[in-house]
Design an enzyme around this catalytic site. Structure first.
Site, PDB file in Angstrom:
ATOM      1  N   ASN A  64     -11.555  77.274 -69.386  1.00 29.03           N
ATOM      2  CA  ASN A  64     -10.585  77.154 -70.470  1.00 29.03           C
ATOM      3  C   ASN A  64      -9.604  76.043 -70.123  1.00 29.03           C
ATOM      4  O   ASN A  64      -9.601  75.531 -69.000  1.00 29.03           O
ATOM      5  CB  ASN A  64      -9.882  78.483 -70.762  1.00 29.03           C
ATOM      6  CG  ASN A  64      -9.085  78.996 -69.594  1.00 29.03           C
ATOM      7  OD1 ASN A  64      -8.250  78.287 -69.045  1.00 29.03           O
ATOM      8  ND2 ASN A  64      -9.338  80.233 -69.212  1.00 29.03           N
ATOM      9  N   GLU A  73     -21.059  83.302 -60.627  1.00 32.75           N
ATOM     10  CA  GLU A  73     -21.353  84.354 -59.666  1.00 32.75           C
ATOM     11  C   GLU A  73     -20.468  85.577 -59.898  1.00 32.75           C
ATOM     12  O   GLU A  73     -20.939  86.715 -59.948  1.00 32.75           O
ATOM     13  CB  GLU A  73     -21.128  83.860 -58.229  1.00 32.75           C
ATOM     14  CG  GLU A  73     -21.969  82.680 -57.836  1.00 32.75           C
ATOM     15  CD  GLU A  73     -21.274  81.336 -58.075  1.00 32.75           C
ATOM     16  OE1 GLU A  73     -20.762  81.105 -59.195  1.00 32.75           O
ATOM     17  OE2 GLU A  73     -21.254  80.515 -57.154  1.00 32.75           O
TER      18      GLU A  73
END
Length: 155
Positions: A64, A73
């Site tokens: 973002n 992960e």
């Protein structure tokens, strides 16, 4: 003074040398890169993990504008933790895609991910095999501890 050396053993494979279970995880991690949202770095990370109960889960990095995103992960691991609490992670595969292709050399998890993965491994009290996917070579380590030898841990 005492000097200590840490050695990380990495097994190197080609895709065709992998067993079917590992091939499925690698394929799933590559597929997961398509779900990545990486408009700032253009570095798409997909992860796939296999739980001890046989369930396979995907994750992908999500960025973002505040640079407060999450890596692929951890996306996969937190999904597993939320939906299958207490079920250990047996294996994790990680693939990275940028500039129109998968990366040449396998990409290892960042430091934050290494710490998070170590905590999942420690809570489960069993090693988590990690498979790092490159274009031609695939690296495997037997435990996340191999990638974080001087880990911060209260366990």
């Amino acid at each position: 003074m005492i000097e200590k050396e840490f050695v990380t053993k990495i097994q190197i494979y080609s895709y065709n040398e992998l067993n079917d279970e590992d091939k499925n995880l690698v394929d799933m991690a590559k597929e997961a890169t398509k779900a990545s949202y990486a408009p700032y770095s253009n570095f798409h990370v997909g992860a796939a993990l296999l739980l001890n109960n046989g369930v396979m889960i995907k994750g992908a990095n999500q960025e973002n504008a505040a640079f407060a995103g999450i890596c692929g992960e951890r996306s996969a691991c937190y999904n597993a933790g939320a939906n299958y609490p207490g079920v250990p992670i047996k294996k994790l595969a990680i693939a990275s895609f940028t500039r129109g292709d998968f990366v040449e050399s396998p990409t290892a998890p960042c430091g934050v991910c290494r710490q998070a993965l170590l905590e999942f491994e420690t809570q489960a009290n069993q090693p988590m095999e990690v498979i790092l996917v490159g274009k031609e070579k695939i690296y495997k380590v037997d435990s996340i501890k191999s990638l974080l030898p001087l880990a911060f841990s209260e366990f």
